[in-house]
Design a protein around this motif. Structure first.
Motif, PDB file in Angstrom:
ATOM      1  N   PHE A 153      35.965  34.228  47.829  1.00  0.00           N
ATOM      2  CA  PHE A 153      37.332  33.726  47.582  1.00  0.00           C
ATOM      3  C   PHE A 153      37.281  32.206  47.641  1.00  0.00           C
ATOM      4  O   PHE A 153      36.291  31.633  48.110  1.00  0.00           O
ATOM      5  N   ASP A 154      38.341  31.572  47.179  1.00  0.00           N
ATOM      6  CA  ASP A 154      38.470  30.119  47.337  1.00  0.00           C
ATOM      7  C   ASP A 154      39.299  29.841  48.581  1.00  0.00           C
ATOM      8  O   ASP A 154      40.291  30.529  48.838  1.00  0.00           O
ATOM      9  N   ILE A 164      41.676  27.373  50.771  1.00  0.00           N
ATOM     10  CA  ILE A 164      42.585  26.231  50.635  1.00  0.00           C
ATOM     11  C   ILE A 164      43.096  25.858  52.031  1.00  0.00           C
ATOM     12  O   ILE A 164      43.750  26.658  52.696  1.00  0.00           O
ATOM     13  N   HIS A 194      49.776  30.366  43.277  1.00  0.00           N
ATOM     14  CA  HIS A 194      48.813  31.450  43.073  1.00  0.00           C
ATOM     15  C   HIS A 194      49.406  32.851  43.222  1.00  0.00           C
ATOM     16  O   HIS A 194      48.711  33.843  42.962  1.00  0.00           O
ATOM     17  N   THR A 234      42.064  36.202  45.950  1.00  0.00           N
ATOM     18  CA  THR A 234      41.274  35.184  45.247  1.00  0.00           C
ATOM     19  C   THR A 234      41.337  33.858  45.995  1.00  0.00           C
ATOM     20  O   THR A 234      40.391  33.080  45.984  1.00  0.00           O
ATOM     21  N   TYR A 235      42.489  33.627  46.640  1.00  0.00           N
ATOM     22  CA  TYR A 235      42.673  32.391  47.401  1.00  0.00           C
ATOM     23  C   TYR A 235      43.100  32.733  48.829  1.00  0.00           C
ATOM     24  O   TYR A 235      44.004  33.552  49.031  1.00  0.00           O
ATOM     25  N   MET A 281      31.597  24.569  49.893  1.00  0.00           N
ATOM     26  CA  MET A 281      32.297  23.514  50.620  1.00  0.00           C
ATOM     27  C   MET A 281      31.452  23.065  51.810  1.00  0.00           C
ATOM     28  O   MET A 281      30.685  23.850  52.366  1.00  0.00           O
ATOM     29  N   GLU A 321      29.564  28.925  51.803  1.00  0.00           N
ATOM     30  CA  GLU A 321      30.556  29.672  51.031  1.00  0.00           C
ATOM     31  C   GLU A 321      31.780  29.837  51.924  1.00  0.00           C
ATOM     32  O   GLU A 321      31.629  30.045  53.136  1.00  0.00           O
ATOM     33  N   PRO A 322      32.994  29.821  51.355  1.00  0.00           N
ATOM     34  CA  PRO A 322      34.184  29.982  52.200  1.00  0.00           C
ATOM     35  C   PRO A 322      34.170  31.286  53.005  1.00  0.00           C
ATOM     36  O   PRO A 322      34.752  31.363  54.070  1.00  0.00           O
ATOM     37  N   ARG A 323      33.466  32.296  52.490  1.00  0.00           N
ATOM     38  CA  ARG A 323      33.502  33.574  53.194  1.00  0.00           C
ATOM     39  C   ARG A 323      32.515  33.660  54.359  1.00  0.00           C
ATOM     40  O   ARG A 323      32.421  34.693  55.009  1.00  0.00           O
TER      41      ARG A 323
END
Lengths: 274, 154
Positions: free
Chosen positions: A6-7, A9, A24, A49-50, B1, B17-19
């Motif tokens: 996922f992205d 934020i 979103h 997704t976010y 990131m 990775e964000p996860r």
């Protein structure tokens, strides 16, 4: 076990958070404590997704005495609420229900707003807020609005919040003279309630909220009405399963849950002096 | 990131990775394998570390969420010369472990518990450790160790 990609934020204000979820829509999820959302994401039951992280919104972390009511910021963590003297004095059943959530590590992360917005019928905290007749303040791209706790839960893990709205504050009428009880039946420490009950009683107010007795957090209007009409604890508690739709699962059958609701409501009412 | 996380007073910077879970970051990127992964679903407490001084289950926190924050793991408790933290010493003296898998999490949860309440009763210790499972059923000596360490802390 890790979630699907996922992205991420990171937001630093309520307005930034609302802008992100407005942009979103249903592809975005807010993450607060994350102790409901992350397990769902690991199991692929949720694949946003976010992920919008609101943990740094210090503007939503507070407990204020606002005169007639307590104002609690949506991002106030369970560990703050369970120990807060203003909460213990004026809304004791919320402190008890909050203390019964998970374990200390979970309560260091979990937030009151997250617990409500998740809309889980098995969660302890909504039952207390139902009993206390709380009001919720939501903010979205159109501005703020008040939602009665009775109108907030709309189905299993579903709430009245729009896609571009987030919880901002929980308002609880102060009841310093009330007596209360929180009852929870489970088999192991730290488990979710098989059934739970939040009870609050004073001269002008009777509130009975049930855990895990419906597809959403549930107010027992039958018990409340019986008490208002002069029933004693035993008589009123006999009605605790009225209009419920308790689930059957590995922990308990519907019939057993109905039995537990009657027993726990009786014990709770007696502990609360009825 | 990119995230920067201070672990045991050392800042680590990594592209993630964000996860990525915090526990993965600690073990695989920072190379600190004292923190164990048990259930991976925030039930067992084996992965308990301190985040800005409070116990949390690092399998249920994203590394991305703690960018810029302070983490302490079991490796950070003892002093530089190897002198054990009073909680580690108490676990050692009370024989508060058998296989040892739950121990890093038990110790970190216990230190946080005493930080918040230095005069714990036995009941409070048992309730306070409900988020940490020991499958060797060694709770008796663990409780004894925490109570002993709490006496030292006073």
């Amino acid at each position: 076990m890790i979630p699907a990609p996922f992205d991420f934020i990171q937001v630093d204000s309520v307005d930034e958070a609302i802008a992100a979820i407005s942009e979103h829509g249903d592809e975005a999820k807010l993450i607060a404590g994350g102790h409901s959302l992350l397990p769902l994401m690991k199991f692929r039951l949720a694949t946003p997704t976010y992920v919008v992280d609101i943990n740094r919104l210090d503007e939503l972390k507070y407990v204020h005495d606002a005169g007639d009511y307590l104002a609690i910021g949506a991002l106030t963590r369970h560990c703050e609420i369970e120990k807060n003297e203003i909460v213990k004095t004026n809304a004791g059943v919320l402190a008890l229900a909050t203390h019964s959530v998970g374990d200390p590590q979970v309560r260091h992360r979990g937030t009151i707003g997250g617990a409500i917005a998740h809309g889980d019928p098995a969660s302890d905290i909504p039952s207390a807020l139902l009993a206390l007749k709380a009001t919720l303040i939501a903010k979205g791209s159109e501005g703020e609005r008040e939602i009665s706790i009775d109108d907030f839960f709309t189905g299993f893990l579903e709430t009245d919040l729009a896609e571009d709205e987030m919880l901002k504050e929980i308002r609880i009428p102060k009841l310093p003279n009330a007596k209360w009880s929180f009852q929870k039946f489970n088999r192991r420490a730290q488990d979710w309630a098989i059934v739970g009950a939040s009870i609050i009683c004073d001269d002008s107010h009777v509130g009975v909220g049930l855990v895990n007795m419906h597809s959403m957090p549930f107010r027992s209007e039958a018990v409340e009405a019986a008490l208002s009409n002069g029933a004693n604890a035993e008589e009123a508690a006999e009605l605790a399963a009225e209009n419920t739709e308790a689930p059957t699962d590995l922990n308990a059958s519907k019939g057993y849950r109905e039995h537990l609701a009657r027993v726990l409501v009786r014990r709770g009412l007696q502990e609360a002096g009825r | 990131m990119e995230v920067n996380i201070k672990i045991n007073s050392v800042t680590h910077s990594h592209e993630v990775e964000p996860r990525m879970l915090l526990v993965q970051y600690i073990r695989e990127l920072a190379g600190l394998t004292g923190t164990n992964i048990g259930c991976d679903t925030s039930s067992c407490g084996a992965c308990t570390v301190h985040l800005n001084g409070e116990s949390v289950k690092s399998c249920t926190v994203l590394a991305a969420q703690v960018d810029g924050m302070n983490v302490e793991t079991i490796e950070g408790l003892a002093e530089g010369d190897g002198t054990l933290h009073p909680m580690q010493q108490a676990f050692h003296e009370c024989h508060a472990l058998q296989c040892g898998y739950c121990t890093p999490g038990m110790v970190m949860a216990s230190v946080s518990l005493i930080d918040e309440n230095p005069s714990l009763t036995e009941k409070e210790v048992r309730e306070g450790l409900e988020g940490n499972l020991c499958r060797c059923t060694g709770y008796h000596n663990i409780v004894k160790a925490v109570l002993q360490a709490s006496e030292v802390a006073k």
